[in-house]
Design a protein around this motif. Structure first.
Motif, PDB file in Angstrom:
ATOM      1  N   ARG A  35     -25.572  31.648  21.236  1.00 49.25           N
ATOM      2  CA  ARG A  35     -24.496  31.688  22.227  1.00 49.25           C
ATOM      3  C   ARG A  35     -23.377  32.617  21.786  1.00 49.25           C
ATOM      4  O   ARG A  35     -22.858  33.406  22.583  1.00 49.25           O
ATOM      5  CB  ARG A  35     -23.943  30.279  22.448  1.00 49.25           C
ATOM      6  N   ALA A  36     -23.016  32.549  20.499  1.00 53.32           N
ATOM      7  CA  ALA A  36     -21.959  33.423  19.987  1.00 53.32           C
ATOM      8  C   ALA A  36     -22.376  34.888  20.068  1.00 53.32           C
ATOM      9  O   ALA A  36     -21.563  35.765  20.389  1.00 53.32           O
ATOM     10  CB  ALA A  36     -21.637  33.046  18.541  1.00 53.32           C
ATOM     11  N   THR A  37     -23.650  35.162  19.788  1.00 52.29           N
ATOM     12  CA  THR A  37     -24.154  36.529  19.846  1.00 52.29           C
ATOM     13  C   THR A  37     -24.043  37.102  21.252  1.00 52.29           C
ATOM     14  O   THR A  37     -23.577  38.228  21.449  1.00 52.29           O
ATOM     15  CB  THR A  37     -25.631  36.576  19.393  1.00 52.29           C
ATOM     16  N   LEU A  38     -24.440  36.335  22.240  1.00 56.60           N
ATOM     17  CA  LEU A  38     -24.445  36.828  23.615  1.00 56.60           C
ATOM     18  C   LEU A  38     -23.041  36.857  24.217  1.00 56.60           C
ATOM     19  O   LEU A  38     -22.726  37.741  25.021  1.00 56.60           O
ATOM     20  CB  LEU A  38     -25.364  35.953  24.477  1.00 56.60           C
ATOM     21  N   ASP A  39     -22.187  35.919  23.833  1.00 61.06           N
ATOM     22  CA  ASP A  39     -20.834  35.877  24.396  1.00 61.06           C
ATOM     23  C   ASP A  39     -19.978  37.036  23.930  1.00 61.06           C
ATOM     24  O   ASP A  39     -19.058  37.463  24.645  1.00 61.06           O
ATOM     25  CB  ASP A  39     -20.146  34.557  24.018  1.00 61.06           C
ATOM     26  N   ASP A  40     -20.245  37.557  22.724  1.00 63.47           N
ATOM     27  CA  ASP A  40     -19.392  38.601  22.152  1.00 63.47           C
ATOM     28  C   ASP A  40     -19.892  40.016  22.421  1.00 63.47           C
ATOM     29  O   ASP A  40     -19.351  40.982  21.883  1.00 63.47           O
ATOM     30  CB  ASP A  40     -19.276  38.402  20.631  1.00 63.47           C
ATOM     31  N   LEU A  41     -20.898  40.171  23.258  1.00 61.01           N
ATOM     32  CA  LEU A  41     -21.438  41.507  23.529  1.00 61.01           C
ATOM     33  C   LEU A  41     -20.484  42.311  24.409  1.00 61.01           C
ATOM     34  O   LEU A  41     -19.859  41.765  25.324  1.00 61.01           O
ATOM     35  CB  LEU A  41     -22.790  41.396  24.235  1.00 61.01           C
ATOM     36  N   PRO A  42     -20.376  43.624  24.150  1.00 63.52           N
ATOM     37  CA  PRO A  42     -19.590  44.470  25.055  1.00 63.52           C
ATOM     38  C   PRO A  42     -20.282  44.581  26.405  1.00 63.52           C
ATOM     39  O   PRO A  42     -21.496  44.347  26.522  1.00 63.52           O
ATOM     40  CB  PRO A  42     -19.563  45.828  24.325  1.00 63.52           C
ATOM     41  N   ALA A  43     -19.521  44.958  27.423  1.00 66.01           N
ATOM     42  CA  ALA A  43     -20.060  45.003  28.784  1.00 66.01           C
ATOM     43  C   ALA A  43     -21.191  46.006  28.939  1.00 66.01           C
ATOM     44  O   ALA A  43     -22.060  45.851  29.814  1.00 66.01           O
ATOM     45  CB  ALA A  43     -18.932  45.335  29.764  1.00 66.01           C
ATOM     46  N   SER A  44     -21.214  47.044  28.112  1.00 63.85           N
ATOM     47  CA  SER A  44     -22.227  48.092  28.239  1.00 63.85           C
ATOM     48  C   SER A  44     -23.592  47.690  27.680  1.00 63.85           C
ATOM     49  O   SER A  44     -24.577  48.395  27.875  1.00 63.85           O
ATOM     50  CB  SER A  44     -21.752  49.363  27.520  1.00 63.85           C
ATOM     51  N   VAL A  45     -23.651  46.571  26.986  1.00 57.89           N
ATOM     52  CA  VAL A  45     -24.893  46.136  26.349  1.00 57.89           C
ATOM     53  C   VAL A  45     -25.572  45.086  27.214  1.00 57.89           C
ATOM     54  O   VAL A  45     -24.929  44.154  27.706  1.00 57.89           O
ATOM     55  CB  VAL A  45     -24.623  45.560  24.935  1.00 57.89           C
ATOM     56  N   SER A  46     -26.868  45.233  27.421  1.00 57.83           N
ATOM     57  CA  SER A  46     -27.637  44.292  28.229  1.00 57.83           C
ATOM     58  C   SER A  46     -27.760  42.948  27.519  1.00 57.83           C
ATOM     59  O   SER A  46     -28.335  42.865  26.436  1.00 57.83           O
ATOM     60  CB  SER A  46     -29.031  44.860  28.509  1.00 57.83           C
ATOM     61  N   THR A  47     -27.215  41.914  28.147  1.00 59.86           N
ATOM     62  CA  THR A  47     -27.279  40.574  27.565  1.00 59.86           C
ATOM     63  C   THR A  47     -28.715  40.077  27.473  1.00 59.86           C
ATOM     64  O   THR A  47     -29.121  39.484  26.471  1.00 59.86           O
ATOM     65  CB  THR A  47     -26.453  39.591  28.411  1.00 59.86           C
ATOM     66  N   ASP A  48     -29.494  40.330  28.513  1.00 53.81           N
ATOM     67  CA  ASP A  48     -30.881  39.864  28.525  1.00 53.81           C
ATOM     68  C   ASP A  48     -31.708  40.548  27.441  1.00 53.81           C
ATOM     69  O   ASP A  48     -32.551  39.916  26.802  1.00 53.81           O
ATOM     70  CB  ASP A  48     -31.507  40.121  29.898  1.00 53.81           C
ATOM     71  N   ALA A  49     -31.475  41.841  27.232  1.00 50.98           N
ATOM     72  CA  ALA A  49     -32.230  42.575  26.213  1.00 50.98           C
ATOM     73  C   ALA A  49     -31.883  42.071  24.816  1.00 50.98           C
ATOM     74  O   ALA A  49     -32.766  41.865  23.976  1.00 50.98           O
ATOM     75  CB  ALA A  49     -31.947  44.071  26.317  1.00 50.98           C
ATOM     76  N   VAL A  50     -30.593  41.855  24.550  1.00 42.66           N
ATOM     77  CA  VAL A  50     -30.178  41.363  23.234  1.00 42.66           C
ATOM     78  C   VAL A  50     -30.689  39.935  23.026  1.00 42.66           C
ATOM     79  O   VAL A  50     -31.090  39.562  21.917  1.00 42.66           O
ATOM     80  CB  VAL A  50     -28.645  41.421  23.085  1.00 42.66           C
ATOM     81  N   ALA A  51     -30.698  39.138  24.087  1.00 43.85           N
ATOM     82  CA  ALA A  51     -31.243  37.781  23.985  1.00 43.85           C
ATOM     83  C   ALA A  51     -32.718  37.827  23.596  1.00 43.85           C
ATOM     84  O   ALA A  51     -33.182  37.017  22.783  1.00 43.85           O
ATOM     85  CB  ALA A  51     -31.067  37.041  25.310  1.00 43.85           C
ATOM     86  N   ALA A  52     -33.451  38.780  24.163  1.00 43.20           N
ATOM     87  CA  ALA A  52     -34.872  38.919  23.821  1.00 43.20           C
ATOM     88  C   ALA A  52     -35.041  39.295  22.351  1.00 43.20           C
ATOM     89  O   ALA A  52     -35.937  38.788  21.663  1.00 43.20           O
ATOM     90  CB  ALA A  52     -35.524  39.964  24.720  1.00 43.20           C
ATOM     91  N   VAL A  53     -34.166  40.192  21.863  1.00 43.19           N
ATOM     92  CA  VAL A  53     -34.231  40.597  20.455  1.00 43.19           C
ATOM     93  C   VAL A  53     -33.899  39.414  19.552  1.00 43.19           C
ATOM     94  O   VAL A  53     -34.597  39.154  18.556  1.00 43.19           O
ATOM     95  CB  VAL A  53     -33.253  41.764  20.179  1.00 43.19           C
ATOM     96  N   TYR A  54     -32.841  38.689  19.879  1.00 44.41           N
ATOM     97  CA  TYR A  54     -32.442  37.529  19.065  1.00 44.41           C
ATOM     98  C   TYR A  54     -33.557  36.491  19.019  1.00 44.41           C
ATOM     99  O   TYR A  54     -33.878  35.952  17.956  1.00 44.41           O
ATOM    100  CB  TYR A  54     -31.165  36.909  19.638  1.00 44.41           C
ATOM    101  N   ASP A  55     -34.146  36.207  20.175  1.00 50.02           N
ATOM    102  CA  ASP A  55     -35.207  35.205  20.229  1.00 50.02           C
ATOM    103  C   ASP A  55     -36.425  35.645  19.421  1.00 50.02           C
ATOM    104  O   ASP A  55     -37.085  34.813  18.778  1.00 50.02           O
ATOM    105  CB  ASP A  55     -35.602  34.938  21.681  1.00 50.02           C
ATOM    106  N   ALA A  56     -36.725  36.939  19.459  1.00 53.65           N
ATOM    107  CA  ALA A  56     -37.871  37.437  18.692  1.00 53.65           C
ATOM    108  C   ALA A  56     -37.616  37.316  17.195  1.00 53.65           C
ATOM    109  O   ALA A  56     -38.498  36.904  16.428  1.00 53.65           O
ATOM    110  CB  ALA A  56     -38.157  38.894  19.062  1.00 53.65           C
ATOM    111  N   LEU A  57     -36.406  37.658  16.775  1.00 60.38           N
ATOM    112  CA  LEU A  57     -36.087  37.624  15.341  1.00 60.38           C
ATOM    113  C   LEU A  57     -35.990  36.195  14.795  1.00 60.38           C
ATOM    114  O   LEU A  57     -36.166  35.980  13.595  1.00 60.38           O
ATOM    115  CB  LEU A  57     -34.773  38.364  15.083  1.00 60.38           C
TER     116      LEU A  57
END
Length: 276
Positions: free
Chosen positions: A224-246
């Motif tokens: 939650r902290a990772t996704l909440d602190d993302l800048p607007a230019s970064v895709s939340t869904d894409a970063v969520a996929a990366v976090y979940d994979a890692l």
């Protein structure tokens, strides 16, 4: 003597429960995150993730259109390039380009986790741009030969996101397999020293299940902290996929710990009944 054994048993069992989730983290840090081949293998399935594909296509299209001035045809070329990247993303060549890009990114990832030298972890999509460029040239697309191969960066994790990973990473990586080994040893010693071994097994099992719950909660809060602190230019869904994979291995470890804890509780209960 009996009191001393009881105290030592309690301490050993508490340490075992504390080391259980730390063992999962240390094994994950050393044998998955710090290992290039496993890191690449972990992120390889993301080549088929629709959110990641869209993020890659948007980034590549923006850079290509920015680099090629075609005047009034800019919008048409943009749409064509975007469709070409999306189409290319469904090929085996794209998987190879993706793996090449993630392998090249791994050193930056480790540096960022290591000492914070990098502000963020980015994926350089230059290999993807080169493959798309060659495909457009083969299809006789106008101006395709003028497309350069710039460094196209897609943010995987921001510096803020890495704060939780960076803290203690050295300790976890250095510990490696020793934390889970120490947890098992402490559990065995604690049960062996206990005056009531069946009860000790039950309490240890409950402690391991609770430790698994703490690890699961920590993963959820970190996500939650990772996704909440993302800048607007970064895709939340894409970063969520990366976090979940890692963190997929860690989520599996949570269930492994729960199973181990339940088995210990059941074994303790059965032992107690047999003794009665």
């Amino acid at each position: 003597m009996r009191i001393a054994r009881g105290v030592l048993s309690a301490v050993a069992l508490v340490v075992a429960c504390v080391l259980a989730p730390l063992g999962a983290l240390s094994t994950w840090a050393k044998y998955e995150i710090a290992d290039t081949d496993r890191y690449v293998a972990t992120l390889a399935p993301l080549a088929d993730d629709p959110d990641v594909r869209t993020s890659v296509a948007d980034a590549v299209t923006d850079e290509v259109v920015k680099a090629v001035d075609v005047g009034p045809l800019q919008g048409t070329v943009r749409d064509f390039v975007h469709e070409a990247v999306i189409s290319f993303a469904g090929t085996k060549a794209y998987q190879g380009a993706w793996d090449t890009a993630t392998r090249a990114t791994h050193n930056a990832f480790i540096d960022a986790l290591d000492d914070g030298a990098a502000d963020k972890v980015t994926l350089d999509l230059a290999p993807v741009v080169e493959r798309v460029r060659q495909q457009l040239i083969e299809d006789d697309v106008p101006f395709a030969g003028r497309i350069p191969v710039p460094h196209v960066e897609v943010t995987l994790l921001d510096s803020v996101d890495l704060g939780g990973f960076r803290k203690g990473f050295h300790m976890l990586e250095a510990a490696g397999i020793w934390f889970p080994v120490a947890a098992v040893v402490c559990a065995l010693v604690g049960v062996a020293l206990a005056a009531r071994r069946a009860r000790a097994m039950i309490l240890t099992g409950i402690g391991v299940v609770l430790a698994a719950g703490v690890l699961a909660l920590g993963l959820a809060l970190a996500r939650r902290a990772t996704l909440d602190d993302l800048p607007a230019s970064v895709s939340t869904d894409a970063v969520a996929a990366v976090y979940d994979a890692l963190t997929a291995t860690l989520r599996t470890s949570v269930w492994v710990l729960v199973i181990v804890g339940v088995v210990a509780v059941v074994a303790g209960g059965v032992t107690a009944r047999l003794r009665r």
